[in-house]
Design an enzyme around this catalytic site. Structure first.
Site, PDB file in Angstrom:
ATOM      1  N   LYS A 153       0.835  -1.200   0.000  1.00  0.00           N
ATOM      2  CA  LYS A 153       0.000   0.000   0.000  1.00  0.00           C
ATOM      3  C   LYS A 153       0.873   1.255   0.000  1.00  0.00           C
ATOM      4  CE  LYS A 153      -3.748  -0.616   2.473  1.00  0.00           C
ATOM      5  NZ  LYS A 153      -4.343  -0.822   3.814  1.00  0.00           N
TER       6      LYS A 153
ATOM      7  N   ARG B 280      -3.118   3.159   8.581  1.00  0.00           N
ATOM      8  CA  ARG B 280      -3.474   1.990   7.768  1.00  0.00           C
ATOM      9  C   ARG B 280      -2.342   0.983   7.698  1.00  0.00           C
ATOM     10  NH1 ARG B 280      -4.669   4.780   2.123  1.00  0.00           N
ATOM     11  NH2 ARG B 280      -5.906   2.899   1.773  1.00  0.00           N
TER      12      ARG B 280
ATOM     13  N   GLY C 229      -8.338  -7.567   4.432  1.00  0.00           N
ATOM     14  CA  GLY C 229      -9.139  -7.634   5.647  1.00  0.00           C
ATOM     15  C   GLY C 229      -8.459  -8.286   6.834  1.00  0.00           C
TER      16      GLY C 229
ATOM     17  N   MET D  83      -5.633  -7.236   8.487  1.00  0.00           N
ATOM     18  CA  MET D  83      -5.041  -6.355   9.479  1.00  0.00           C
ATOM     19  C   MET D  83      -5.892  -5.099   9.616  1.00  0.00           C
ATOM     20  SD  MET D  83      -1.069  -7.134   8.919  1.00  0.00           S
ATOM     21  CE  MET D  83      -1.180  -6.539   7.263  1.00  0.00           C
TER      22      MET D  83
ATOM     23  N   ARG E 233      -3.206  -1.173  -6.535  1.00  0.00           N
ATOM     24  CA  ARG E 233      -2.267  -2.300  -6.586  1.00  0.00           C
ATOM     25  C   ARG E 233      -2.598  -3.114  -7.823  1.00  0.00           C
ATOM     26  NH1 ARG E 233      -5.360  -4.975  -1.614  1.00  0.00           N
ATOM     27  NH2 ARG E 233      -7.288  -5.082  -2.759  1.00  0.00           N
TER      28      ARG E 233
ATOM     29  N   HIS F 199      -6.270 -31.557   7.689  1.00  0.00           N
ATOM     30  CA  HIS F 199      -6.058 -32.957   7.287  1.00  0.00           C
ATOM     31  C   HIS F 199      -6.784 -33.256   5.983  1.00  0.00           C
ATOM     32  CE1 HIS F 199      -7.077 -37.305   7.390  1.00  0.00           C
ATOM     33  NE2 HIS F 199      -5.824 -37.413   7.784  1.00  0.00           N
TER      34      HIS F 199
ATOM     35  N   SER G 280      16.652 -41.979 -15.400  1.00  0.00           N
ATOM     36  CA  SER G 280      15.370 -41.336 -15.183  1.00  0.00           C
ATOM     37  C   SER G 280      15.132 -41.312 -13.676  1.00  0.00           C
ATOM     38  CB  SER G 280      14.262 -42.117 -15.891  1.00  0.00           C
ATOM     39  OG  SER G 280      13.028 -41.525 -15.581  1.00  0.00           O
TER      40      SER G 280
ATOM     41  N   CYS H  52      10.627 -39.096 -13.956  1.00  0.00           N
ATOM     42  CA  CYS H  52       9.339 -39.706 -14.238  1.00  0.00           C
ATOM     43  C   CYS H  52       8.470 -39.830 -12.996  1.00  0.00           C
ATOM     44  CB  CYS H  52       9.516 -41.064 -14.906  1.00  0.00           C
ATOM     45  SG  CYS H  52      10.344 -42.271 -13.866  1.00  0.00           S
TER      46      CYS H  52
ATOM     47  N   TYR I  57      14.457 -33.815 -19.887  1.00  0.00           N
ATOM     48  CA  TYR I  57      12.993 -33.841 -19.980  1.00  0.00           C
ATOM     49  C   TYR I  57      12.358 -34.142 -18.633  1.00  0.00           C
ATOM     50  CZ  TYR I  57      13.240 -38.967 -19.821  1.00  0.00           C
ATOM     51  OH  TYR I  57      13.461 -40.256 -19.429  1.00  0.00           O
TER      52      TYR I  57
HETATM   53  P1  ADP Z   1      -7.756  -2.239   3.618  1.00  0.00           P
HETATM   54  O1  ADP Z   1      -6.348  -2.649   3.473  1.00  0.00           O
HETATM   55  O2  ADP Z   1      -8.556  -3.159   4.471  1.00  0.00           O
HETATM   56  O3  ADP Z   1      -8.388  -1.925   2.299  1.00  0.00           O
HETATM   57  P2  ADP Z   1      -7.370   0.567   3.978  1.00  0.00           P
HETATM   58  O4  ADP Z   1      -6.175   0.998   4.714  1.00  0.00           O
HETATM   59  O5  ADP Z   1      -7.272   0.651   2.517  1.00  0.00           O
HETATM   60  O6  ADP Z   1      -7.748  -0.890   4.450  1.00  0.00           O
HETATM   61  O7  ADP Z   1      -8.560   1.452   4.513  1.00  0.00           O
HETATM   62  C1  ADP Z   1      -9.897   1.048   4.665  1.00  0.00           C
HETATM   63  C2  ADP Z   1     -10.826   2.050   3.990  1.00  0.00           C
HETATM   64  O8  ADP Z   1     -10.636   3.363   4.486  1.00  0.00           O
HETATM   65  C3  ADP Z   1     -10.592   2.117   2.513  1.00  0.00           C
HETATM   66  O9  ADP Z   1     -11.809   2.068   1.840  1.00  0.00           O
HETATM   67  C4  ADP Z   1      -9.924   3.433   2.285  1.00  0.00           C
HETATM   68  O10 ADP Z   1     -10.280   3.962   1.056  1.00  0.00           O
HETATM   69  C5  ADP Z   1     -10.435   4.283   3.441  1.00  0.00           C
HETATM   70  N1  ADP Z   1      -9.407   5.257   3.821  1.00  0.00           N
HETATM   71  C6  ADP Z   1      -8.169   4.987   4.234  1.00  0.00           C
HETATM   72  N2  ADP Z   1      -7.454   6.111   4.441  1.00  0.00           N
HETATM   73  C7  ADP Z   1      -8.277   7.141   4.151  1.00  0.00           C
HETATM   74  C8  ADP Z   1      -8.128   8.573   4.143  1.00  0.00           C
HETATM   75  N3  ADP Z   1      -6.978   9.141   4.474  1.00  0.00           N
HETATM   76  N4  ADP Z   1      -9.181   9.307   3.788  1.00  0.00           N
HETATM   77  C9  ADP Z   1     -10.342   8.709   3.454  1.00  0.00           C
HETATM   78  N5  ADP Z   1     -10.559   7.388   3.430  1.00  0.00           N
HETATM   79  C10 ADP Z   1      -9.534   6.599   3.769  1.00  0.00           C
HETATM   80 MG    MG Z   2      -7.804  -0.724   1.039  1.00  0.00          MG
END
Ligand code: ADP
Ligand code: MG
Ligand code: MG
Length: 910
Positions: free
Chosen positions: A29, A98, A107, A109, A351, A467, A794, A862, A882
């Site tokens: 990020k 963040r 989701g 962290m 990303r 398992h 082989s 093989c 091969y």
């Molecule tokens: P995740 O990795 O779970 O997507 P993010 O760090 O991207 O978490 O943030 C969660 C939400 O908060 C995202 O939808 C992001 O767009 C919003 N967000 C994060 N930082 C800001 C900011 N500085 N201003 C407005 N919205 C933000």
């Molecule tokens: Mg995000």
């Protein structure tokens, strides 16, 4: 600050200081926020605290020296850039905190928005938001209190472990009191009340007031993000996705922009192409008057991104322009998060986006067409696991089939059958010819027989390394694990899902790729990609972007690869199919099936022979049968090499089991029947019983002990080759001796074989090679000597793994591999992917020493590893000629061999 002589370690980077290649240090990020900043895109200013700071914190439990000062300095610059101070009561700067690791962990962290709000700055925020516009004041108040309640909620949950439901309940109560289901109907007063309720919840769980000091909020939030790296769900996720545990997460501190400032504000997510199909176009969701987390949380229904064109054309056009620019820059599908604050667009994340297997191929093909990447790069962008996924048969999902549950796609494939709840019942029904799905809460080693008997396995608990998942993948069996909406009741032989009860004998269908579970029998169809490989879809003419992309990329892989790809095939039909899949020869033709069926009787005669004459008669009867088998295969593989392995398994495998035979004899004796023949057989079975048959009388040892056995096989091969060659085709037999551990074994077999070959082949022009498997560790370690007597090696990596590790494959996978995987003793079963350090080292030694002794020595593999992507890369590195694998893996091996050839750096393609 860096007041001492020594240069202080740099833990904090402003966005302008980073770039997209610094993912290891700044997280994905942070690195991409920096990249977008430097591209001049509208990113709110901010800075990134490095993964190194996180690692230092996690190691010691304290922020490393210098970090606090660096944060203060960067915060000061941020405040200056924004013209506001963090949490200023008059006009507060707010920030988000963040998480963001090297690999995206959706989701897993934590993120906290609106840091800097407190009882005083909430008023300032309202005043600033209202500005001079009197009418807007009501809305501005609402906005400020909405932001404050969000902060307490996220901060409470993330930083102080207050149960999130409590806040959600309080929000629901407020909505109910107002008689609405929509949070937008709550006005400023309602939200002020909600803030009070939230503060009480906070106090109840933490024993302290919600912190009012902005910098304290910031520091605690940063700490919480560091710690979220080791949260249980993050640990589990990493294990499943094989993400290393020691990378740490970076922390991004970003000036807040507000999508919840009214109807001309909003927030959304978008993809630059369809991540499911790869099709070009605009894909995304938009939510007006909301903050980012609402989109993911599904609190309100989003609208398709196209709607934004109507709502705010200027922002929409700008967004499209940015998306095109990002694609051109990253040369790949991107996903993005954005927010619009009163008509002003802000980019919050981008990303390279995740995609389905089909989309991966389609997009790689499109990017080549668009001139953004070349074919080598396209090859880099796809992989064998994706191709394998595209080759599984799939359910034909018409409208009437809706999934009733979704678990983890633990082992791919599509399976339907009657539900059973116990291993015993699975075995029973399967014996009656029924196809069954074994359903358990989770499986354990006692379930193994049932898992073998079942068409597929469905569990309500456990992930990709449970398992059930591990064993099913080892067996190539379809498995959905962890479908937790299913409530399994084994004693009552039923499960409940979505209010419906499914009892033993009902039919279900499971999709091991998507993890979806259906009631009833969903019809299955072959995938388009297999139809293409089979030759029934012509890529030049068919209007199917996927097939065309696969064709193009496969052709390039074939052009680039150095490894040849052969197949393991025992029949003409398998050989023909593998040829269509692109096999360039047979690397392993097992001869043991040629001793089964109605030929068993001849084998019994061979084993029971009382003298040479009887034995020779049995062998003479087997000879023409074997010859016919080989003729069929040589004809099918016209012009391509065919490696035939002389008989390998212990002979008693061809005889009835001891217990059964003993019972038959006893019963017959009781009836007073003549049992001389059965008694002789029983005696032979007793005599041949072995405690450890896999390490007993088998392979070359049989050939040395039973006179005439190998000679008969060699003769059948040579005669078949001559016949086929005389009929105008080209037979290229390679005779392979199994289980050799010492050169003397091979020399003895070879001397006899060469005599027979010379006699049979005469002047027919047929050339027969003689070589050996390298599957006993001693053979690998004396490969220099063995090469003197072998024209090819082989590698039988299945046995080499069994004997290298001392694992009995049939026993260990079910018994304890799950535990080894859990403990990380290995990350993947060494039977699935070659153990480079140990077994792989044996391969390397044998290849080097074998070639040193005989430079023209042909080298192949093989074992089942021949079709495993990781292993193919290893065999490429070692310089084998091969790999050979089952027909269905041939395309995967071709693709991976091509990828190995173009992969110049060691970078992973995750
Ligand atoms: P995740 O990795 O779970 O997507 P993010 O760090 O991207 O978490 O943030 C969660 C939400 O908060 C995202 O939808 C992001 O767009 C919003 N967000 C994060 N930082 C800001 C900011 N500085 N201003 C407005 N919205 C933000
Ligand atoms: Mg995000
Ligand atoms: Mg073997």
């Amino acid at each position: 600050m860096a007041t001492q002589e020594t240069v202080e370690h740099k833990y904090v980077y402003a966005f302008a200081e980073g770039n997209k290649d610094l993912k290891e240090l700044l997280g994905g990020k942070g690195a991409n926020l920096a990249e977008m900043t430097n591209l001049g895109l509208p990113v709110p200013p901010g800075f990134t605290i490095t993964t190194e700071a996180c690692k230092a914190y996690l190691a010691t439990g304290e922020e490393p020296d210098g970090l606090a000062g660096q944060i203060a300095a960067h915060l000061a610059s941020l405040e200056q850039a924004m013209g506001k101070r963090l949490g200023d009561p008059e006009d507060p700067l707010l920030v988000s905190v963040r998480s963001g690791a090297k690999f995206s962990m959706p989701g897993m962290m934590e993120t906290v928005l609106n840091v800097g709000l407190n009882d005083r700055s909430v008023q300032g925020l309202a005043r600033q938001a209202g500005g001079a516009d009197q009418q807007a004041t009501g809305g501005a108040d609402r906005f400020a209190w909405d932001s404050y309640r969000r902060l307490i909620q996220m901060f409470g949950k993330t930083v102080c472990e207050v149960p999130g439901e409590e806040f959600e309940h309080a929000l629901d109560d407020a909505k109910r009191a107002k008689g609405t289901g929509n949070d937008l109907d709550l006005d400023a007063d309602d939200l002020r009340g909600l803030v009070d309720a939230y503060k009480k919840i906070f106090f109840k769980h933490t024993g302290r007031e919600f912190p009012q000091e902005p910098r304290e909020q910031l520091d605690l939030a940063i700490r919480a993000v560091f710690e979220s790296w080791n949260a249980e769900r993050a640990v589990l996720y990493r294990r499943q996705e094989r993400i290393p545990a020691d990378l740490g997460t970076a922390v991004n501190v970003v000036a807040m922009v507000f999508g919840n400032l009214g109807p001309d504000s909003g927030t959304g997510v978008a993809f630059t192409r369809d991540p499911a199909s790869g099709a070009q176009g605009i894909y995304g969701d938009y939510l007006a008057n909301a903050q980012g987390e609402d989109v993911v949380a599904g609190i309100r229904n989003t609208v398709p991104l196209q709607e934004l064109e109507r709502l705010d054309k200027k922002s929409y056009d700008e967004l499209l322009g940015i998306m095109a620019r990002l694609e051109g820059h990253y040369k790949d599908l991107c996903d993005i998060e954005f927010t619009i604050e009163r008509g002003k667009l802000w980019m919050l994340q981008t990303r390279v986006g995740k995609r389905t297997a089909a989309a991966a191929f389609v997009i790689a093909g499109q990017l080549v067409d668009e001139g953004l990447i070349d074919l080598d790069e396209a090859l880099h962008r796809v992989n064998g696991a994706q191709l394998a996924q595209l080759m599984f048969p799939r359910f034909r999902l018409d409208h009437e089939f809706q999934p009733v549950a979704k678990g983890i796609g633990a082992s791919p494939g599509a399976a339907s059958g009657k539900v059973v709840f116990t291993s015993a019942r699975a075995v029973e029904l399967a014996a009656e010819g029924e196809s069954v799905i074994l359903v358990r809460r989770e499986t354990n080693p006692d379930d193994l027989n049932g898992m073998i008997a079942a068409q597929g396995i469905l569990t309500s608990r456990g992930g990709k390394t449970s398992h059930a998942a591990v064993v099913a993948r080892g067996m190539g069996k379809t498995c959905v694990s962890g479908a937790d909406e299913i409530d399994v009741n084994v004693p009552q032989r039923r499960f409940v899902v979505g209010g419906q009860t499914v009892v033993e004998g009902d039919i279900v269908s499971i999709d091991g790729t998507t993890g979806k579970v259906y009631l009833g029998e969903v019809p299955v169809m072959p995938s388009e990609v297999v139809q293409y490989f089979e030759g029934s879809l012509d890529p030049e003419h068919v209007d199917n972007a996927l097939v065309r992309a696969v064709h193009r990329i496969m052709s390039h892989a074939d052009a680039r690869r150095r490894l040849a790809v052969r197949t393991n095939a025992d029949t003409g039909a398998d050989a023909a199919r593998a040829r269509r899949f692109g096999a360039e020869g047979i690397g392993l033709c097992r001869t043991e099936h040629m001793f089964l069926g109605d030929r068993r009787e001849l084998v019994e005669r061979l084993i029971l022979a009382r003298d040479n004459a009887e034995r020779e008669a049995a062998l003479a009867a087997l000879l023409p049968l074997q010859r016919a088998d080989f003729e069929e295969i040589f004809r099918e593989m016209d012009g391509m090499p065919v490696t035939v392995r002389l008989i390998d398994p212990p002979l008693h495998e061809f005889l009835p089991p001891l217990e059964q035979l003993a019972v038959n004899v006893a019963v017959a004796q009781e009836r007073g029947e003549d049992v001389a023949q059965e008694e002789a057989l029983l005696a032979a079975v007793r005599r041949m019983h072995e405690e450890n048959p896999m390490l007993g009388l088998r392979g070359v040892r049989l050939g040395l002990v039973i006179p005439g056995l190998f000679a008969m096989q060699v003769r059948a091969i040579a005669e078949a080759a001559v016949t086929v060659t005389r009929s105008g085709a080209v037979a290229r037999p390679e005779i392979m001796v199994p289980l050799v551990g010492a050169v003397q074994e091979l020399e003895t077999v070879r001397a006899e074989a060469e005599k027979i070959i010379a006699e049979v082949v005469g002047d027919s022009g047929v050339e027969v090679l003689i070589g050996t498997m390298i599957e006993v560790p001693r053979a690998a370690l004396t490969a220099g000597q063995i090469a003197e007597a072998a024209q090819f090696f082989s590698f039988g990596t299945n046995d080499l793994t069994q004997m290298g590790w001392g694992f009995s494959r049939d026993d260990v996978e079910g018994a304890f591999f799950w535990r080894y995987l859990e403990l990380g003793i290995f990350g993947i079963s060494p039977f699935e992917s070659i153990d480079r350090d140990g077994v792989g080292r044996l391969v390397r030694i044998a290849a080097e020493e074998g070639r040193a002794a005989r430079p023209e020595l042909k080298l192949g593999v093989c074992g089942e590893h021949g079709g495993d992507p990781e292993s193919v890369h290893f065999f490429h590195e070692v310089g084998l000629d091969y790999v050979s694998c089952s027909p269905f893996r041939v395309p995967v091996a071709r693709l991976e061999a091509g990828r190995a050839a173009v992969q110049t750096d060691g970078s992973d393609s995750r």
